[in-house]
Design a protein around this motif. Sequence first.
Motif, short mmCIF file in Angstrom:
data_model
loop_
_atom_site.label_atom_id
_atom_site.label_comp_id
_atom_site.label_asym_id
_atom_site.label_seq_id
_atom_site.Cartn_x
_atom_site.Cartn_y
_atom_site.Cartn_z
N VAL A 117 37.75 43.67 48.37
CA VAL A 117 37.80 42.41 48.70
C VAL A 117 37.24 42.31 49.31
O VAL A 117 36.02 41.41 49.45
CB VAL A 117 39.40 41.79 48.61
CG1 VAL A 117 39.17 40.43 48.36
CG2 VAL A 117 40.10 42.11 46.97
N LEU A 123 33.25 39.56 48.69
CA LEU A 123 32.83 38.58 49.10
C LEU A 123 31.97 38.79 50.52
O LEU A 123 31.01 37.35 50.18
CB LEU A 123 34.13 38.30 50.10
CG LEU A 123 35.30 37.32 48.81
CD1 LEU A 123 36.55 38.19 50.10
CD2 LEU A 123 35.05 36.23 48.23
N PHE A 170 37.44 35.79 53.96
CA PHE A 170 38.01 36.91 53.27
C PHE A 170 38.91 36.36 54.46
O PHE A 170 40.10 36.64 54.12
CB PHE A 170 37.50 38.19 54.29
CG PHE A 170 38.47 39.16 54.27
CD1 PHE A 170 38.53 39.59 52.65
CD2 PHE A 170 38.88 39.57 55.15
CE1 PHE A 170 39.46 41.23 53.03
CE2 PHE A 170 39.49 40.87 54.89
CZ PHE A 170 40.53 41.52 53.88
N ARG A 201 48.31 38.87 45.65
CA ARG A 201 47.23 38.90 44.41
C ARG A 201 46.95 37.57 44.10
O ARG A 201 46.39 36.51 44.54
CB ARG A 201 47.56 40.16 43.60
CG ARG A 201 45.54 39.64 42.59
CD ARG A 201 45.90 40.10 41.73
NE ARG A 201 46.90 39.50 40.60
CZ ARG A 201 47.87 39.89 39.83
NH1 ARG A 201 47.43 41.36 38.77
NH2 ARG A 201 48.86 39.16 39.09
N TRP A 222 45.97 34.67 46.96
CA TRP A 222 44.84 35.09 47.39
C TRP A 222 44.28 34.00 46.18
O TRP A 222 42.97 33.68 47.36
CB TRP A 222 44.01 36.30 48.10
CG TRP A 222 44.39 36.84 48.42
CD1 TRP A 222 45.77 37.43 49.37
CD2 TRP A 222 43.25 37.87 49.39
NE1 TRP A 222 45.59 38.34 50.35
CE2 TRP A 222 44.57 38.29 50.61
CE3 TRP A 222 42.36 37.11 49.78
CZ2 TRP A 222 43.87 38.83 51.56
CZ3 TRP A 222 41.06 38.42 50.88
CH2 TRP A 222 42.44 38.64 51.81
N ASP A 274 41.88 30.91 47.64
CA ASP A 274 41.25 30.55 47.04
C ASP A 274 40.01 29.42 46.73
O ASP A 274 40.03 28.20 46.91
CB ASP A 274 40.09 31.06 46.37
CG ASP A 274 38.61 31.32 45.46
OD1 ASP A 274 37.86 31.08 46.82
OD2 ASP A 274 38.52 30.82 44.78
N ASN A 309 35.44 31.45 44.22
CA ASN A 309 35.73 33.12 44.21
C ASN A 309 36.41 33.13 43.39
O ASN A 309 36.44 34.93 43.65
CB ASN A 309 35.79 33.46 46.13
CG ASN A 309 34.79 32.39 47.15
OD1 ASN A 309 34.18 32.73 46.67
ND2 ASN A 309 35.50 31.95 48.06
N SER A 310 36.81 32.46 42.62
CA SER A 310 38.54 33.42 41.71
C SER A 310 37.35 34.64 40.75
O SER A 310 37.88 36.01 40.68
CB SER A 310 38.08 32.76 40.74
OG SER A 310 39.41 32.88 39.43
N LEU A 337 36.70 37.56 43.35
CA LEU A 337 37.82 38.63 43.98
C LEU A 337 38.62 38.72 42.68
O LEU A 337 38.95 39.83 42.66
CB LEU A 337 39.57 36.76 44.37
CG LEU A 337 38.45 36.41 45.49
CD1 LEU A 337 39.94 34.90 45.45
CD2 LEU A 337 38.35 37.76 46.73
#
Length: 602
Positions: A509, A513, A536, A557, A560, A564, A572-573, A576
Amino acid sequence: MVSFNKFFKSVFLAVTYASATSASPFPGSAKHATHRVREVGRGLQVETFHPPSSFETFGTGIDHPLSKRDNPDLEESTIAFVESKLGVAKDAISFKSGFAGETAKHAFVKQSHDGIPFANAVANVAFNNDNKVVSFGSSFVKPKKIASSTPSVSLTDAIAKAEELIDGQHNDHPPTLEFLALQDGSVALTHVIQIQNDETGAWVEAFIDAHTGELHSVTDFVAKASYRVLPIQKEILTQGFETLTDPQDLTASPQGWHSDGTTSTTTTAGNNAIAFKGSQTSVTGQSSATDNFIFTQSATTAPTTQANLDAARTNAFYIVNSVHDIAYKYGFTESSFNFQNNNFGKGGSGNDRVTVSVQDSAGTNNADFATPADGQSGRMRYSRIVVFLWTQTSPQRDGALENDIIVHENTHGITNRMTGGGTGRCLQTTEAGGMGEGWSDAMAEWTEHTSAAFPDYVMGQYVINSPAGIRTHPYSTSATVNPLRYSTIATLNEVHDIGEVWANILHNVHAALVGVHGFSTTARTDPTGTAGNVVFLHLFIDALALQPCNPTLPTARDAWIQADVNRFGGANSCTLWRAFASRGLGVGAANHRDSTTVPAGC
């Protein structure tokens, strides 16, 4: 806790990984999300149970019953939402804690009965800045039977029983009376008592049945000016000591590192941390006037020589303070349950700086971090070789001089405090405990990156004098170098091994990024901007408060992905999702079976 994985284990795992993707979970794997076997006292094994957590995320948010109020109270809004969502009575919900971050307000509640809270039936709600609910986690239960709320076993007898079973002493932290949900659907009334043994390093909460005197469960808190130091971006001392002047960040540590919160010091003691050996009076004093801590370490003499001990205490003090300041900039502040003696009126509970025991006598070849609830000091132990003298070399090597080990241990404090609202109780299952180990490795790696290059990362090279380090594989974007993926957990039952899976996923991940957004060389002091390493660490910290108590890899997950949305509008979907899916944690991943599917549009 840092664990040393033997070579034979890596050989065995290399054979099992090939079939892990399509294999059904081993029988024990199904219990990773709700159970953990712990050994306490003199070989007593306790299998702890934690009700399964559900977790939902809501993107840009949904309304709650008090949405139309102007400036609604966080506690009232949370209780109203939980009441409506779970269909429980208002008096069965007790507010535990809450705080406002940059992108969300977080609230943590417990189920209760007769005014007594449940220890392990909890919920957490996050509201965005538009006053909409963006996530909800819950482990509330529907009891088949619940014990009387009036104890029939005295607290004195319960303490004596806990001390006997766990082979330690009650540490005088005030005991509590709490209900505990059991695996059979019943609920026990328990005396909750903290027991410590300084010789062995044990520090647990014991849940003693207030009617039978039986030990039902434990919470294990242990996750196992000018300074001559290893700068935090360096991993091991062979990369070279440097003298750093005024490395403290005054926006995170307003009185600097050499104030205990009320008075100035000239030793390795301050508001955020104290580094000592043996007792907290055995600290390192300045080598010359005006807070100079310049001690030259000798690699050819034992770690216990005076110069080497002073170098170790100085380096540990510097690293723990540096991690405090970095994490503070990204959201681990007083109100979100960090470690400080003086919280300067900014929320949370004080009197809980990190106590760093360098060259601790309780063991060798390991390290640990104990994380009690907000308001009690986290205790880190560094022994004479990688935080307990590592004995694979001659002379032995000191873990306080390997930065990745120190950062790893300190990160246990961050993840244990921020998950579940400062209780220190919410990374207790096998899977959640394993993720704690993975987050710690990932944070150690983050601190050491200096450019957009993403080479393989190895933990613990110095202490065992091996370029292979103490993990079974380097963390890598290459599936050939590191084959670990979500389904690998089906073959594992130990937290450090599970941690390697999560850390390798996070390595990918992080790399993704940085590959999209580039790298900021000032990320350790400047959390602004959209560079990949900045993004991150923001998501790393933000997601901890969003995820439910005792998360699984899929729910972490999801936290996260929601983090975002909260902070970056979901920009950033797809990055990720692709990174998670590349290691089996795609849309359909569940029960330790892989999915490489990403959402439509990615």
